[in-house]
Design an enzyme around this catalytic site. Structure first.
Site, PDB file in Angstrom:
ATOM      1  CG  PHE B 116      12.642   1.534   2.425  1.00  0.00           C
ATOM      2  CD1 PHE B 116      11.999   2.063   3.386  1.00  0.00           C
ATOM      3  CD2 PHE B 116      12.810   0.021   2.378  1.00  0.00           C
ATOM      4  CE1 PHE B 116      12.135   1.448   4.690  1.00  0.00           C
ATOM      5  CE2 PHE B 116      12.896  -0.364   3.569  1.00  0.00           C
ATOM      6  CZ  PHE B 116      12.353   0.069   4.834  1.00  0.00           C
ATOM      7  CD  GLN B 230      21.680  -4.800   3.038  1.00  0.00           C
ATOM      8  OE1 GLN B 230      20.611  -5.139   3.597  1.00  0.00           O
ATOM      9  NE2 GLN B 230      21.603  -4.029   1.763  1.00  0.00           N
ATOM     10  CG  HIS B 232      20.384  -1.995   8.817  1.00  0.00           C
ATOM     11  ND1 HIS B 232      20.067  -0.688   9.392  1.00  0.00           N
ATOM     12  CD2 HIS B 232      19.252  -2.263   8.312  1.00  0.00           C
ATOM     13  CE1 HIS B 232      19.192  -0.165   9.134  1.00  0.00           C
ATOM     14  NE2 HIS B 232      18.468  -1.265   8.377  1.00  0.00           N
ATOM     15  CG  LEU B 242      17.588  -2.925  11.879  1.00  0.00           C
ATOM     16  CD1 LEU B 242      18.804  -2.928  11.193  1.00  0.00           C
ATOM     17  CD2 LEU B 242      16.531  -3.833  11.216  1.00  0.00           C
ATOM     18  CD  GLU B 245      16.749   1.517   4.376  1.00  0.00           C
ATOM     19  OE1 GLU B 245      17.366   0.569   4.501  1.00  0.00           O
ATOM     20  OE2 GLU B 245      16.618   2.020   3.243  1.00  0.00           O
ATOM     21  NE  ARG B 276      18.825  -1.500   4.537  1.00  0.00           N
ATOM     22  CZ  ARG B 276      17.982  -2.417   4.573  1.00  0.00           C
ATOM     23  NH1 ARG B 276      18.204  -3.845   4.313  1.00  0.00           N
ATOM     24  NH2 ARG B 276      16.718  -2.211   4.979  1.00  0.00           N
ATOM     25  CG  HIS B 343      20.556  -5.980   7.959  1.00  0.00           C
ATOM     26  ND1 HIS B 343      19.406  -6.378   9.317  1.00  0.00           N
ATOM     27  CD2 HIS B 343      19.552  -5.762   7.160  1.00  0.00           C
ATOM     28  CE1 HIS B 343      18.342  -6.288   8.629  1.00  0.00           C
ATOM     29  NE2 HIS B 343      18.128  -5.697   7.480  1.00  0.00           N
ATOM     30  NE  ARG B 378      18.251  -7.231   1.995  1.00  0.00           N
ATOM     31  CZ  ARG B 378      17.452  -6.532   2.997  1.00  0.00           C
ATOM     32  NH1 ARG B 378      16.203  -6.635   2.722  1.00  0.00           N
ATOM     33  NH2 ARG B 378      17.630  -6.187   4.130  1.00  0.00           N
TER      34      ARG B 378
HETATM   35  C1  FAD Z   1      15.910  -6.969  11.804  1.00  0.00           C
HETATM   36  C2  FAD Z   1      15.695  -7.156  10.551  1.00  0.00           C
HETATM   37  C3  FAD Z   1      14.862  -6.366   9.767  1.00  0.00           C
HETATM   38  C4  FAD Z   1      14.538  -6.724   8.324  1.00  0.00           C
HETATM   39  N1  FAD Z   1      13.446  -5.731   7.832  1.00  0.00           N
HETATM   40  C5  FAD Z   1      13.377  -5.869   6.502  1.00  0.00           C
HETATM   41  C6  FAD Z   1      12.522  -5.229   5.737  1.00  0.00           C
HETATM   42  O1  FAD Z   1      11.896  -4.200   6.346  1.00  0.00           O
HETATM   43  N2  FAD Z   1      12.046  -5.422   4.466  1.00  0.00           N
HETATM   44  C7  FAD Z   1      12.608  -6.649   3.755  1.00  0.00           C
HETATM   45  O2  FAD Z   1      12.324  -6.638   2.572  1.00  0.00           O
HETATM   46  N3  FAD Z   1      13.700  -7.368   4.475  1.00  0.00           N
HETATM   47  C8  FAD Z   1      13.912  -7.225   5.680  1.00  0.00           C
HETATM   48  N4  FAD Z   1      14.933  -7.896   6.490  1.00  0.00           N
HETATM   49  C9  FAD Z   1      15.416  -9.262   5.771  1.00  0.00           C
HETATM   50  C10 FAD Z   1      14.043 -10.156   5.784  1.00  0.00           C
HETATM   51  O3  FAD Z   1      13.561 -10.064   7.129  1.00  0.00           O
HETATM   52  C11 FAD Z   1      14.702 -11.611   5.770  1.00  0.00           C
HETATM   53  O4  FAD Z   1      15.649 -11.524   4.507  1.00  0.00           O
HETATM   54  C12 FAD Z   1      13.665 -12.479   5.343  1.00  0.00           C
HETATM   55  O5  FAD Z   1      12.771 -12.545   6.355  1.00  0.00           O
HETATM   56  C13 FAD Z   1      14.196 -13.908   5.176  1.00  0.00           C
HETATM   57  O6  FAD Z   1      13.211 -14.841   5.123  1.00  0.00           O
HETATM   58  P1  FAD Z   1      13.287 -16.323   4.895  1.00  0.00           P
HETATM   59  O7  FAD Z   1      12.131 -16.846   4.826  1.00  0.00           O
HETATM   60  O8  FAD Z   1      14.457 -16.568   3.907  1.00  0.00           O
HETATM   61  O9  FAD Z   1      14.072 -16.874   6.507  1.00  0.00           O
HETATM   62  P2  FAD Z   1      13.683 -16.629   8.017  1.00  0.00           P
HETATM   63  O10 FAD Z   1      12.613 -16.065   8.199  1.00  0.00           O
HETATM   64  O11 FAD Z   1      14.985 -16.461   8.675  1.00  0.00           O
HETATM   65  O12 FAD Z   1      13.271 -18.041   8.153  1.00  0.00           O
HETATM   66  C14 FAD Z   1      14.199 -19.306   8.233  1.00  0.00           C
HETATM   67  C15 FAD Z   1      13.398 -20.553   8.562  1.00  0.00           C
HETATM   68  O13 FAD Z   1      14.249 -21.692   8.328  1.00  0.00           O
HETATM   69  C16 FAD Z   1      14.080 -22.650   9.585  1.00  0.00           C
HETATM   70  N5  FAD Z   1      15.415 -23.219   9.881  1.00  0.00           N
HETATM   71  C17 FAD Z   1      16.596 -22.650   9.911  1.00  0.00           C
HETATM   72  N6  FAD Z   1      17.526 -23.475   9.922  1.00  0.00           N
HETATM   73  C18 FAD Z   1      16.985 -24.854  10.091  1.00  0.00           C
HETATM   74  C19 FAD Z   1      17.368 -26.183  10.385  1.00  0.00           C
HETATM   75  N7  FAD Z   1      18.511 -26.502  10.328  1.00  0.00           N
HETATM   76  N8  FAD Z   1      16.075 -27.006  10.393  1.00  0.00           N
HETATM   77  C20 FAD Z   1      15.138 -26.558  10.264  1.00  0.00           C
HETATM   78  N9  FAD Z   1      14.729 -25.249  10.080  1.00  0.00           N
HETATM   79  C21 FAD Z   1      15.511 -24.538   9.803  1.00  0.00           C
HETATM   80  C22 FAD Z   1      13.749 -21.600  10.707  1.00  0.00           C
HETATM   81  O14 FAD Z   1      13.286 -22.331  11.932  1.00  0.00           O
HETATM   82  C23 FAD Z   1      13.122 -20.331  10.068  1.00  0.00           C
HETATM   83  O15 FAD Z   1      11.687 -21.050  10.054  1.00  0.00           O
HETATM   84  C24 FAD Z   1      15.205  -7.678   7.987  1.00  0.00           C
HETATM   85  C25 FAD Z   1      16.085  -8.473   8.425  1.00  0.00           C
HETATM   86  C26 FAD Z   1      16.160  -8.163  10.020  1.00  0.00           C
HETATM   87  C27 FAD Z   1      17.405  -9.105  10.675  1.00  0.00           C
END
Ligand code: FAD
Ligand code: SF4
Ligand code: SF4
Ligand code: FES
Lengths: 372, 563
Positions: B116, B230, B232, B242, B245, B276, B343, B378
């Site tokens: 990666f 970041q 992407h 997206l 990668e 990236r 991203h 990142r």
């Molecule tokens: C398209 C894409 C591809 C990616 N690919 C990779 C990858 O291959 N490898 C990697 O390491 N990272 C990747 N990332 C980054 C990674 O996916 C995210 O940074 C990570 O999933 C974030 O997880 P999280 O649990 O912090 O938040 P999220 O999964 O975004 O969850 C946020 C949660 O908070 C809740 N929430 C938000 N606001 C409120 C509110 N006001 N009240 C109540 N609940 C709320 C939502 O309901 C949700 O359940 C990618 C990101 C994207 C966008």
């Protein structure tokens, strides 16, 4: 700009006595989700629907278009307009789920139902190390067993389309069986959990699925619940859960086909539902209608070869134990009692003698007709 | 009033893993509050994979992983935190594998790893190209197994604390309507990122609006390193959705209008697999200098055709599906049009190396937090690792704290406040229109705080942002219903975005150097003497106040970042 008319289901139980449809003119561009977002931004901010990822991974946006279940963000507007030849597109919430408002439905119930099927891994300590720094070895081929089921994103399209859900309140739903089956074929899952899952699947309507295959067609992720349900049924029978009519039916087929090469129409009701009277009534009815019936179906030609093939298949699949040999022996005995010879000899002799032979005549005499 | 011991806000990877570890390690009352059903969370969109050094990663080591991470961060990451994260890699991977995540495997049955961007070894574990999806589904299954309490479709409004420790929350029940006061001893914020400030050009879900981060800012908590967003390199040209990668990991080429693999001019060794930020800037430069493809020269081509249909179907099925559906291009036959897309938010709620904020009992984990393990940039695959490691660490911290913490007594004032705020939104005369203002916000961010930045442009941009923030007060919620009022939610989310945008702009202007994702045309070099430090933004009496904070450097002294 080309436009289309969306006739959208509207209902706010706080305000509306009954649901109604509202027409919106939207551009034919991008996906159905784009059209709904267009409505929200430009025409009517009060329309409620769910959407989140906009790229068909989150499962939020399933709904119905002219009665067909669709994932809004996966459905190009162009395609809809072409399919329906420019007619208005009626947008409805999913079926079998309570409407909260407009296109938003209550999905708590199917999730609760799913929970009863233990849709999670219960690790077998002999396979999954309890030491967190120890890896469990899984060969790439093993992943094949559940490669489809793990795509389920809980969009509830299949739940909406399912005929069994329609008929049977307790029916767990196609997706729920698929998600449960995924662990039935995972070597890491402990045997006792597998057993339990089967038991709960049975009480959750495993034998109520009518195999209409709708779930399989509507799933946007290629999950095949109808097939998984068949496989679960197979497991149920193999594990000895044969007390349900569906299971008994399956067993009846397997046993009689093995014994005689045919199913036994007369015994079906008795063996499946324990209804002895039905056999007598059926026999009488068949006779009255001039349909030939045999108490014991005549063994088909080449039965022995057929049995060999059958056994070979079953043993390859490690399912030979499915056959209830005591039952089969009973049938064999009935046949040989009648012919005063064992079944192999009878089948051989039928072959040797060919058409017009004594045995055939005797069979004809006994049961009437030629069922070759 | 609802009462819990620990409330986890967010049901993504960080929130669910925290819930699981809390549920398994305490008998305290734990609830997960989430605005969308957990499996809808954006973690499910992560495709590429998750980095970790496993026991069979021959030649690799957690130190090497830490070094790559620090180097990738352009030396802005806190090295003590990076050290913790990288050392826990194998433990979290094996843990989730044991819980059922179907990681792709090598022929010998061990978890497969692929190369990666920015990594010196192939250490990205993956499950086909739906890694995040499978992780999220598995964690959800395990939470169901552990009977975790979910407040599904509840929207966090405000955090209540007394300046020393957290006391509770207020939230809107989306399904039934109504503001609720929730009493709790501990809160873990796991609300995800805020890349939606770039509304029109982002890979993020519609709801990645930084709600938790904005609530923290309004509650007086400091946000750290917010200028680092970041981009992407490979977002689909039309939508910003997206292309993983992994597409480059599997051997995809980037070509400009002349068909040239231009990465050889920017990162001759790593080529397409450079980190990236470097690839995104290379693409933006090609576009800016007139070597973009298409009639308007506004995109670049990602060429997978040489990989063949079989390999694409096996390794990149989702990429193929999305390219066909959203771009109208089949990557088996044609290159995919792509351009940089917002991203990931490196910045977020300021926490220490264990995910603790300055308020007792209040933690942040995942993308909404800034620990910082990602610094100025990142590495791909490091976010899911961060999400799991800090989900787990904050859960254990919260359990420890809530076990001994005294009862809290949150005042109803905040609830009344929020009720009034919502009523006002519904009664506003509505001079401003949400969709227009939101579009303006996204365009302003992209134009003035995009891949490349420059002082005078940013200053103009900030003025515009403050103006949008003022005008946002006149946005009206047209839907006055209580039930599932998505109009209200959209407005609340937008108000969070307008609070966060200046928190990105202010430090971006003041950081007069280029570092990681923050690329300034007027200050093209990194300036360790003046800017090897974290920016900290606080909202005080309606003003954005900037300060700085030292970076923890332990093993790896800053050096030039070259690939
Ligand atoms: C398209 C894409 C591809 C990616 N690919 C990779 C990858 O291959 N490898 C990697 O390491 N990272 C990747 N990332 C980054 C990674 O996916 C995210 O940074 C990570 O999933 C974030 O997880 P999280 O649990 O912090 O938040 P999220 O999964 O975004 O969850 C946020 C949660 O908070 C809740 N929430 C938000 N606001 C409120 C509110 N006001 N009240 C109540 N609940 C709320 C939502 O309901 C949700 O359940 C990618 C990101 C994207 C966008
Ligand atoms: S095949 Fe069975 S589970 Fe599938 S839709 Fe039909 S009845 Fe339902
Ligand atoms: S099986 Fe398919 S249709 Fe049914 S819920 Fe899962 S993804 Fe949706
Ligand atoms: S919006 Fe996520 S599946 Fe359609």
């Amino acid at each position: 700009m080309e436009t289309a008319t969306l006739k959208v289901f509207r209902f706010d139980p706080d305000k509306d006595k009954v649901p109604y449809y509202q027409d919106y003119e939207v551009p034919v561009e991008g996906t159905l989700l784009n059209a709904l977002l267009y409505i929200k931004d430009n025409l009517d901010p009060t329309l409620s629907f769910r959407a989140f990822c906009r790229s068909e991974v989150c499962g939020s946006c399933a709904m119905k278009v002219n009665g067909k279940t669709k994932l809004a963000c996966k459905t190009p507007m162009k395609e809809l307009v072409e399919t329906w030849k420019g007619k208005p597109l009626r947008i409805d919430p999913l079926d079998h789920l309570k409407v909260i408002r407009d296109l938003v439905v209550d999905i708590d119930k199917p999730i609760e139902k799913m929970k009863t099927l233990i849709p999670w891994l219960v690790p077998d300590p002999r396979v999954v190390p309890t030491d967190p720094m120890h890896e469990s070895i899984i060969y790439p081929e093993e992943l094949e067993a559940y490669k489809d089921q793990i795509h389920c994103m809980l969009c509830f399209s299949c739940y909406s389309a399912c005929e069994a859900v329609e008929d049977y309140e307790r029916y767990r739903g196609p997706f729920a069986f698929s998600r449960a089956y995924r662990f039935q074929v995972d070597r890491r899952d402990i045997e006792t959990a597998k057993e339990k899952r089967i038991r709960y699947a049975i009480s959750g309507g495993l034998w109520s699925c009518v195999q209409c295959q709708k779930c399989l067609y509507v799933c946007p992720k290629g999950v095949k619940p109808a097939e998984d349900i068949q496989n679960l049924r197979g497991q149920a029978v193999r594990k000895g859960f044969t007390d349900k009519p569906g299971a008994k039916k399956l067993k009846h087929y397997v046993d009689w086909i093995y014994a005689t090469g045919q199913i036994n129409r007369l015994y079906l009701p008795e063996e499946v539902y324990g209804n002895r009277e039905a056999r007598e009534k059926l026999t009488k009815a068949y006779e009255e209608m001039g349909v030939e019936v045999w108490e014991v179906p005549k063994p088909t030609k080449g039965l022995m070869k057929f049995r060999d093939i059958y056994l070979e298949i079953l043993s390859k699949e490690e399912k030979a134990l499915d056959l209830d040999f005591s039952h089969v022996r009973k049938i064999d005995k009935m046949v040989s009692d009648i012919f005063k010879a064992d079944i192999c000899t009878i089948v051989d002799r039928v072959h040797e003698e060919g058409k017009g032979g004594k045995l055939i005549e005797k069979l004809k005499g006994l049961f009437g007709g030629d069922n070759g | 009033m609802l009462e819990y011991d620990i409330v986890i806000v967010g049901g993504g990877g960080a929130g669910l893993y925290a819930a699981l570890w809390a549920a398994e390690n305490t008998i305290l009352k734990v609830a997960v509050m989430t605005k969308v059903y957990p499996t809808r969370s954006h973690t499910g969109a992560a495709e590429g994979g998750i980095n970790a050094v496993l026991t069979h990663s021959i030649g690799d080591s957690p130190e090497a992983h830490a070094y790559d991470t620090v180097k990738g961060s352009d030396f802005l990451a806190d090295q003590d935190a990076v050290d913790i994260m990288c050392k826990m890699g194998a433990a979290v991977i094996y843990d989730i594998a044991h819980r059922g995540v179907p990681f792709s495997r090598r022929p010998d049955g061990r978890i497969a790893q692929r190369p990666f961007g920015g990594a010196s070894f192939p250490r990205t574990c993956y499950a086909a190209d739906k890694t995040g999806f499978y992780i999220l589904q598995t964690l959800y299954e395990q939470c169901l197994k552990n009977n975790v309490t979910f407040l599904n479709e509840w929207f966090l409004l405000s955090i209540i604390h007394n300046g020393e420790r957290v006391e509770g929350l207020t939230a809107w029940d989306i399904r039934n309507g109504g503001v609720h006061l929730i009493k709790t001893k501990a809160v873990i914020l796991a609300t995800g990122g805020h890349a939606r400030i770039y509304w029109n050009r982002t890979s993020n879900a519609l709801g990645n609006t930084g709600d938790g981060t904005a609530a923290a800012l309004r509650a007086g908590l400091p946000l750290k390193d917010m200028e680092f967003i970041q981009f992407h390199p490979t977002g689909l040209a039309k939508t910003g959705i997206l292309v993983t990668e992994g597409a480059r990991g599997e051997g995809g080429y980037l070509r400009n209008r002349d068909g040239e693999r231009f990465m050889k001019r920017y990162a001759p060794e790593k080529m397409e697999l450079a980190p990236r930020d470097i690839v995104a800037r290379a693409i933006q430069t090609e576009i800016d200098e007139g070597r973009g493809c298409g009639p308007r020269g506004d995109y670049i081509c990602l060429d997978l055709t040489h990989l063949g249909e079989e390999r694409i179907n096996e390794r990149l099925p989702q990429t193929r599906e999305h390219a066909i559906l959203y771009e109208g291009v089949d990557p088996v036959r044609e290159p995919i049009p792509i351009a940089p897309t917002a991203h990931y938010s490196m910045g977020g709620i300021d926490t220490d190396k264990l995910g603790r904020t300055g308020i007792k009992g209040l933690y942040a984990a995942g993308e909404c937090a800034c620990v910082s393990v990602h610094g100025a940039n990142r590495l791909g695959g490091n976010s899911l690792l961060d999400v799991l490691v800090y989900g787990r660490l904050t859960a254990l911290e919260a359990v420890k704290y809530a076990d001994e913490a005294p009862e809290t007594n949150p005042s109803v004032a905040k609830q009344k406040d929020d009720e009034r705020r919502i009523l006002e939104l519904m009664e506003s005369e509505g001079k401003e229109k949400l969709p227009e203002l939101r579009r303006e916000l996204g365009e302003t961010m992209m134009k003035h705080f995009g891949v490349f930045r420059e002082e005078s442009s940013m200053k103009k941009g900030l003025e515009k942002l403050m103006e949008i923030r003022e005008r946002a007060k006149h946005v009206k919620v047209h839907d006055t219903g209580k039930r599932f009022n998505t109009d209200l939610i959209s407005v609340l989310e937008f108000l969070n975005l307008v609070d966060l945008a200046p928190a990105v702009a202010v430090p971006a202007i003041e950081r007069r150097e280029s570092r990681g994702s923050h690329a300034r045309r007027d200050y093209p070099n990194r300036d360790d003497k003046n800017f090897l430090k974290h920016s900290v933004v606080e909202l005080k009496n309606g003003e954005y106040k900037l300060s700085w904070k030292p970076v923890k450097i332990t093993k790896f002294p800053p050096e030039e970042r070259k690939y």
